[in-house]
Design a protein around this motif. Structure first.
Motif, PDB file in Angstrom:
ATOM      1  N   ALA A  76      46.341  40.779  34.438  1.00 26.01           N
ATOM      2  CA  ALA A  76      46.181  39.421  33.919  1.00 26.01           C
ATOM      3  C   ALA A  76      45.952  38.433  35.047  1.00 26.01           C
ATOM      4  O   ALA A  76      45.172  37.480  34.911  1.00 26.01           O
ATOM      5  CB  ALA A  76      47.415  39.018  33.116  1.00 26.01           C
ATOM      6  N   GLN A  77      46.614  38.671  36.178  1.00 26.93           N
ATOM      7  CA  GLN A  77      46.437  37.778  37.321  1.00 26.93           C
ATOM      8  C   GLN A  77      44.998  37.786  37.808  1.00 26.93           C
ATOM      9  O   GLN A  77      44.418  36.735  38.113  1.00 26.93           O
ATOM     10  CB  GLN A  77      47.385  38.200  38.441  1.00 26.93           C
ATOM     11  N   GLY A  78      44.422  38.977  37.889  1.00 26.80           N
ATOM     12  CA  GLY A  78      43.025  39.063  38.302  1.00 26.80           C
ATOM     13  C   GLY A  78      42.076  38.504  37.263  1.00 26.80           C
ATOM     14  O   GLY A  78      41.074  37.851  37.608  1.00 26.80           O
ATOM     15  N   PHE A  79      42.394  38.713  35.989  1.00 27.11           N
ATOM     16  CA  PHE A  79      41.510  38.244  34.919  1.00 27.11           C
ATOM     17  C   PHE A  79      41.430  36.719  34.881  1.00 27.11           C
ATOM     18  O   PHE A  79      40.339  36.147  34.815  1.00 27.11           O
ATOM     19  CB  PHE A  79      42.001  38.781  33.579  1.00 27.11           C
ATOM     20  N   VAL A  80      42.575  36.047  34.928  1.00 25.33           N
ATOM     21  CA  VAL A  80      42.551  34.583  34.856  1.00 25.33           C
ATOM     22  C   VAL A  80      41.939  33.982  36.120  1.00 25.33           C
ATOM     23  O   VAL A  80      41.417  32.856  36.094  1.00 25.33           O
ATOM     24  CB  VAL A  80      43.969  34.007  34.633  1.00 25.33           C
ATOM     25  N   SER A  81      41.970  34.748  37.218  1.00 27.90           N
ATOM     26  CA  SER A  81      41.379  34.259  38.467  1.00 27.90           C
ATOM     27  C   SER A  81      39.857  34.203  38.408  1.00 27.90           C
ATOM     28  O   SER A  81      39.217  33.574  39.260  1.00 27.90           O
ATOM     29  CB  SER A  81      41.815  35.139  39.644  1.00 27.90           C
ATOM     30  N   ILE A  82      39.273  34.866  37.418  1.00 28.58           N
ATOM     31  CA  ILE A  82      37.820  34.863  37.288  1.00 28.58           C
ATOM     32  C   ILE A  82      37.299  33.503  36.835  1.00 28.58           C
ATOM     33  O   ILE A  82      36.285  33.007  37.328  1.00 28.58           O
ATOM     34  CB  ILE A  82      37.365  35.954  36.291  1.00 28.58           C
ATOM     35  N   PHE A  83      38.013  32.861  35.903  1.00 30.09           N
ATOM     36  CA  PHE A  83      37.483  31.636  35.305  1.00 30.09           C
ATOM     37  C   PHE A  83      38.358  30.394  35.486  1.00 30.09           C
ATOM     38  O   PHE A  83      37.832  29.283  35.529  1.00 30.09           O
ATOM     39  CB  PHE A  83      37.234  31.852  33.807  1.00 30.09           C
ATOM     40  N   MET A  84      39.681  30.549  35.618  1.00 30.77           N
ATOM     41  CA  MET A  84      40.536  29.369  35.694  1.00 30.77           C
ATOM     42  C   MET A  84      40.305  28.515  36.945  1.00 30.77           C
ATOM     43  O   MET A  84      40.264  27.277  36.854  1.00 30.77           O
ATOM     44  CB  MET A  84      42.011  29.769  35.585  1.00 30.77           C
ATOM     45  N   PRO A  85      40.140  29.104  38.143  1.00 29.44           N
ATOM     46  CA  PRO A  85      39.857  28.255  39.303  1.00 29.44           C
ATOM     47  C   PRO A  85      38.578  27.428  39.139  1.00 29.44           C
ATOM     48  O   PRO A  85      38.519  26.277  39.579  1.00 29.44           O
ATOM     49  CB  PRO A  85      39.712  29.271  40.447  1.00 29.44           C
ATOM     50  N   ALA A  86      37.564  28.009  38.488  1.00 32.08           N
ATOM     51  CA  ALA A  86      36.317  27.271  38.270  1.00 32.08           C
ATOM     52  C   ALA A  86      36.537  26.103  37.306  1.00 32.08           C
ATOM     53  O   ALA A  86      36.072  24.986  37.546  1.00 32.08           O
ATOM     54  CB  ALA A  86      35.241  28.209  37.725  1.00 32.08           C
ATOM     55  N   ILE A  87      37.265  26.349  36.228  1.00 30.87           N
ATOM     56  CA  ILE A  87      37.512  25.300  35.239  1.00 30.87           C
ATOM     57  C   ILE A  87      38.347  24.167  35.835  1.00 30.87           C
ATOM     58  O   ILE A  87      38.002  22.981  35.711  1.00 30.87           O
ATOM     59  CB  ILE A  87      38.225  25.894  34.006  1.00 30.87           C
ATOM     60  N   ILE A  88      39.425  24.531  36.490  1.00 28.95           N
ATOM     61  CA  ILE A  88      40.299  23.516  37.101  1.00 28.95           C
ATOM     62  C   ILE A  88      39.568  22.795  38.235  1.00 28.95           C
ATOM     63  O   ILE A  88      39.723  21.585  38.421  1.00 28.95           O
ATOM     64  CB  ILE A  88      41.586  24.174  37.626  1.00 28.95           C
TER      65      ILE A  88
END
Length: 216
Positions: A76-88
């Motif tokens: 889950a840590q790797g998965f959210v790292s795909i899109f959350m940094p871009a959105i934030i």
């Protein structure tokens, strides 16, 4: 007599200029020093948060009977790292100051991880995957973007102070690695389980966010 009077005025003027320049230099140096100390603390806490739980989480999950799902937590840590940094990151660039967005992300992550800790302490060995995983995932979804945001805030602060980011940032960033190692060692050597580590992690996160709010 007039000549001596002029010499006296020139001497006084140069003396005043010297003291003014010295005072300005001292004030600016002190301000830059204080700012660098705060950025060092920021970097230390930013990665100490991560080290407090990353390596100890697997042992805790196995101890409460959900070791078969360890992969889900780390994936889950790797998965959210795909899109959350871009959105934030987009939000921080367009609508919200980076330091305020960083504080907000830490606050949300803190609340989520404190909830995980509360659930673990309340239910003990009876805690389930369905109770921990959703809240944990939301927590890391807001924590992972802070890794890039903290760098952005540090670069911005150094540039505003007129300092060379290439020369100054490495000596600040190294304390992030130190923070990760120290936090990890404290958890491992004291045999803390992940519940205590989570409270430690989120306590640091809240302090981190408070520091940045003050810095703004």
């Amino acid at each position: 007599m007039t000549h001596l009077f002029r010499i006296k005025n020139v001497f006084i003027f140069r003396l005043q200029t010297y003291f003014y320049n010295f005072a300005s230099y001292y004030t600016e140096s002190k301000r830059n020093y204080n700012m660098k100390i705060r950025l060092i603390i920021l970097s230390f806490l930013q990665f100490a948060i991560w080290g407090a739980y990353l390596t100890s989480m697997g042992g805790y999950l196995a101890s409460v009977g959900i070791g078969a799902n360890i992969g889900w937590f780390y994936s889950a840590q790797g998965f959210v790292s795909i899109f959350m940094p871009a959105i934030i990151g987009i939000a921080a660039d367009r609508w919200v100051q980076a330091q305020k967005m960083l504080s907000f992300c830490h606050l949300v992550a803190a609340l989520c991880m404190l909830t995980v800790g509360y659930l673990g302490m309340t239910y003990g060995e009876n805690v389930t995957f369905g109770q921990l995983f959703p809240v944990y995932t939301v927590g890391i979804a807001f924590y992972m973007p802070t890794l890039a945001l903290s760098n952005s805030v540090s670069y911005n602060a150094l540039e505003k102070s007129g300092l060379d980011t290439v020369a100054e940032f490495p000596s600040i960033r190294i304390f992030g690695t130190i923070g990760f190692i120290v936090s990890m060692w404290i958890v491992d050597f004291t045999h803390c389980n992940i519940i205590l580590a989570v409270f430690h992690k989120r306590g640091l996160g809240t302090a981190d966010g408070g520091l940045l709010t003050h810095h703004a």
